[in-house]
Design a protein around this motif. Structure first.
Motif, mmCIF file in Angstrom:
data_model
loop_
_atom_site.group_PDB
_atom_site.id
_atom_site.type_symbol
_atom_site.label_atom_id
_atom_site.label_comp_id
_atom_site.label_asym_id
_atom_site.label_seq_id
_atom_site.Cartn_x
_atom_site.Cartn_y
_atom_site.Cartn_z
ATOM 1 N N VAL A 56 -7.781 -1.498 4.208
ATOM 2 C CA VAL A 56 -6.408 -1.026 4.490
ATOM 3 C C VAL A 56 -5.419 -2.110 4.106
ATOM 4 O O VAL A 56 -5.807 -3.263 3.898
ATOM 5 N N GLY A 57 -4.138 -1.751 4.043
ATOM 6 C CA GLY A 57 -3.067 -2.731 3.890
ATOM 7 C C GLY A 57 -2.844 -3.429 5.235
ATOM 8 O O GLY A 57 -3.290 -2.971 6.287
ATOM 9 N N GLY A 103 -8.376 6.120 4.677
ATOM 10 C CA GLY A 103 -7.596 7.333 4.455
ATOM 11 C C GLY A 103 -6.142 7.045 4.141
ATOM 12 O O GLY A 103 -5.632 5.958 4.416
ATOM 13 N N GLN A 131 2.901 5.710 -3.539
ATOM 14 C CA GLN A 131 3.693 4.630 -4.145
ATOM 15 C C GLN A 131 2.778 3.446 -4.457
ATOM 16 O O GLN A 131 1.615 3.420 -4.049
ATOM 17 N N LYS A 167 6.962 5.138 1.134
ATOM 18 C CA LYS A 167 7.266 6.430 0.498
ATOM 19 C C LYS A 167 8.675 6.884 0.805
ATOM 20 O O LYS A 167 9.243 7.702 0.104
ATOM 21 N N ALA A 200 -2.346 -8.132 -2.773
ATOM 22 C CA ALA A 200 -1.336 -7.080 -2.564
ATOM 23 C C ALA A 200 -1.588 -6.263 -1.302
ATOM 24 O O ALA A 200 -1.524 -5.047 -1.322
ATOM 25 N N ASP A 254 -0.425 -3.602 7.208
ATOM 26 C CA ASP A 254 0.249 -2.872 8.292
ATOM 27 C C ASP A 254 -0.725 -2.117 9.195
ATOM 28 O O ASP A 254 -0.353 -1.726 10.299
ATOM 29 N N GLN A 255 -1.954 -1.899 8.744
ATOM 30 C CA GLN A 255 -2.915 -1.132 9.544
ATOM 31 C C GLN A 255 -3.867 -2.007 10.340
ATOM 32 O O GLN A 255 -4.747 -1.503 11.042
ATOM 33 N N GLY A 284 -2.584 -1.718 -2.365
ATOM 34 C CA GLY A 284 -3.060 -2.104 -1.028
ATOM 35 C C GLY A 284 -4.246 -1.270 -0.564
ATOM 36 O O GLY A 284 -4.976 -1.685 0.335
ATOM 37 N N ALA A 285 -4.433 -0.092 -1.148
ATOM 38 C CA ALA A 285 -5.498 0.785 -0.663
ATOM 39 C C ALA A 285 -6.359 1.307 -1.822
ATOM 40 O O ALA A 285 -7.475 0.833 -2.029
ATOM 41 N N GLY A 329 2.403 0.521 -3.349
ATOM 42 C CA GLY A 329 1.736 -0.136 -2.210
ATOM 43 C C GLY A 329 0.451 0.589 -1.830
ATOM 44 O O GLY A 329 -0.555 -0.044 -1.499
ATOM 45 N N ASN A 330 0.466 1.923 -1.876
ATOM 46 C CA ASN A 330 -0.757 2.684 -1.597
ATOM 47 C C ASN A 330 -1.826 2.377 -2.642
ATOM 48 O O ASN A 330 -3.014 2.293 -2.333
ATOM 49 N N LYS A 373 -2.214 9.152 4.214
ATOM 50 C CA LYS A 373 -1.483 10.340 4.678
ATOM 51 C C LYS A 373 -0.809 11.066 3.514
ATOM 52 O O LYS A 373 -0.161 10.419 2.699
ATOM 53 N N VAL A 429 2.729 -4.949 -0.199
ATOM 54 C CA VAL A 429 3.658 -4.865 -1.330
ATOM 55 C C VAL A 429 5.050 -4.603 -0.758
ATOM 56 O O VAL A 429 5.231 -3.710 0.077
ATOM 57 N N LYS A 457 8.812 -3.681 3.651
ATOM 58 C CA LYS A 457 7.622 -3.137 3.003
ATOM 59 C C LYS A 457 8.009 -1.998 2.049
ATOM 60 O O LYS A 457 8.913 -1.224 2.349
ATOM 61 N N MET A 458 7.321 -1.904 0.914
ATOM 62 C CA MET A 458 7.522 -0.739 0.050
ATOM 63 C C MET A 458 6.923 0.468 0.756
ATOM 64 O O MET A 458 5.815 0.404 1.275
HETATM 65 P P1 AMP Z 1 0.043 5.536 4.309
HETATM 66 O O1 AMP Z 1 0.781 5.890 3.085
HETATM 67 O O2 AMP Z 1 0.921 5.023 5.402
HETATM 68 O O3 AMP Z 1 -0.914 6.602 4.752
HETATM 69 O O4 AMP Z 1 -0.855 4.282 3.927
HETATM 70 C C1 AMP Z 1 -2.102 4.414 3.312
HETATM 71 C C2 AMP Z 1 -2.692 3.061 2.958
HETATM 72 O O5 AMP Z 1 -1.831 2.371 2.043
HETATM 73 C C3 AMP Z 1 -2.870 2.138 4.170
HETATM 74 O O6 AMP Z 1 -4.079 1.411 4.014
HETATM 75 C C4 AMP Z 1 -1.691 1.223 4.081
HETATM 76 O O7 AMP Z 1 -1.910 -0.028 4.678
HETATM 77 C C5 AMP Z 1 -1.529 1.090 2.564
HETATM 78 N N1 AMP Z 1 -0.138 0.764 2.216
HETATM 79 C C6 AMP Z 1 0.964 1.546 2.374
HETATM 80 N N2 AMP Z 1 2.082 0.891 1.966
HETATM 81 C C7 AMP Z 1 1.660 -0.336 1.555
HETATM 82 C C8 AMP Z 1 2.332 -1.488 1.023
HETATM 83 N N3 AMP Z 1 3.660 -1.491 0.835
HETATM 84 N N4 AMP Z 1 1.589 -2.558 0.700
HETATM 85 C C9 AMP Z 1 0.236 -2.559 0.864
HETATM 86 N N5 AMP Z 1 -0.453 -1.530 1.378
HETATM 87 C C10 AMP Z 1 0.248 -0.421 1.712
#
Ligand code: AMP
Ligand code: TRP
Length: 338
Positions: free
Chosen positions: A150-151, A13, A21, A203, A188, A153-154, A27-28, A23-24, A15, A191, A200-201
């Motif tokens: 997931v990226g 999922g 961006q 939003k 990636a 960070d998760q 990475g996802a 990274g999303n 958010k 990112v 980290k990159m």
């Molecule tokens: P979020 O925007 O925090 O809900 O993140 C959604 C998904 O995007 C998660 O799996 C995060 O790990 C991944 N994600 C967010 N930012 C990055 C990034 N800079 N590099 C790689 N994955 C990312």
């Protein structure tokens, strides 16, 4: 305890808090698309997670549609994957409560993302932000998901999900929830910010130049890569030469992920090149890969009723999997149904 085997199923999922961006995407979402067709795939827009920090109600619904548009534009097919938003499946909140009663305060205190987000001022943050990894565990385990892309960070939150599953199974003497595997692969999974390769990159960075938004047009994408921070050295001959060069590493990782090659392939192609040559090549590649997605997102966003229809249909299919698992959980816990 029996040794149940679980059918392979993917859950992940994003958010809807601000726009998507790069990274999303790398990475996802791009990795979600890669898993589609290999096993059953369930992808959620986690709106209940978004409100752990304040979201303007007028913008939340639109941000939810925008993440869904990103999923669709990148290649998720609503006939092959279940695409839905979390709040339309109330079982998430219900299992989330059960897991609030399984997870220990000591476990939550170790979550680095909460510490990073809340900083010194933890007491002023919502209880939801603190508890959200237990809701994330519910998102995953409500589908008995075995794989979670997931990226980086998760990773800690997926490990917590495994701990919650193990403790639930142990406390109730069942073999009901699977031990989920985090899928964190490719170049990636982390990112970095284009202006500071140690961050980290995200939003919500201070400057828009730090990130590539999925809605940026070709000119903006090109400008941001050309102005991205690099360093004084030319590109190295081998990936080992990227150690201690976070900005260089990041730009090469982004190139590799966009082009479906390895960082070693990129370094081999551009060995010894100056940034003045590599950055325009990266900008061209990024525009070629991202512009069709942002164009398609804009087209989809012009017809919000169609996105809502897809999410409504996906929610009904998600409920078909989630509700029996929630009912069984209630039975295991001893909730009376009359
Ligand atoms: P979020 O925007 O925090 O809900 O993140 C959604 C998904 O995007 C998660 O799996 C995060 O790990 C991944 N994600 C967010 N930012 C990055 C990034 N800079 N590099 C790689 N994955 C990312
Ligand atoms: N916590 C994730 C993030 O902030 C989003 C998320 C919520 C998620 N529930 C999930 C990711 C379940 C994977 C699986 O990025």
């Amino acid at each position: 305890m029996t040794n149940t085997t679980f059918t392979p199923r993917v859950f992940s999922g994003i958010k809807p808090s601000g726009g998507l961006q790069l990274g999303n995407y790398l990475g996802a979402i791009k990795r979600f698309v890669g898993m589609q067709g290999q096993m059953e795939t369930v992808y959620c827009v986690v709106d209940m997670h978004a409100i752990t920090v304040w979201q303007d109600p007028a913008e939340l619904a639109n941000a939810t549609r925008e993440v869904a548009a990103g999923y669709l534009a990148a290649g998720l097919d609503p006939t092959q994957s279940i695409l839905f938003n979390q709040s339309q499946v109330s079982a998430h909140a219900e299992l989330g409560w059960i897991f609030n009663c399984v997870a220990r305060v000591g476990w939550m205190n170790r979550m680095t993302q909460f510490k990073d987000k809340a900083g010194e001022n933890a007491e002023k943050h919502s209880l939801g932000l603190y508890a959200y990894p237990a809701l994330m565990a519910a998102d995953i385990l409500l589908y008995h998901a075995t794989h979670v892309p997931v990226g980086e960070d998760q990773k800690q939150h997926v490990e917590l999900t495994r701990d919650i599953a193990k403790k639930f199974n142990h406390d109730y003497k069942v073999d009901f929830f699977p031990e989920t595997t985090p899928v964190i692969d490719g170049p990636a999974t982390r990112v970095m910010n284009l202006r500071d390769g140690t961050k980290k990159m995200s939003k919500s960075g201070e400057s828009d130049m730090e990130r590539i938004n999925m809605t940026d047009d070709a000119d903006k994408i090109a400008k941001k890569f050309k102005k991205a921070k690099s360093d004084a050295e030319p590109l190295p001959e081998t990936v080992e030469g990227l150690a201690d060069r976070p900005e260089a590493r990041n730009l090469i990782d982004i190139y590799a992920a966009l082009n479906d090659v390895t960082p070693a392939d990129v370094v081999a192609e551009y060995a010894g090149a100056q940034w003045g040559k590599f950055k325009p090549a990266l900008a061209d590649l990024a525009v070629a890969k991202l512009a069709p997605i942002s164009g398609e997102m804009a087209r989809l966003m012009a017809d919000p009723a169609e996105i809502d229809r897809i999410l409504g249909d996906g929610s009904a299919r998600a409920r078909e999997i989630a509700e029996p698992i929630l009912r069984k959980t209630y039975d295991i816990v001893g909730m009376l149904r009359s």
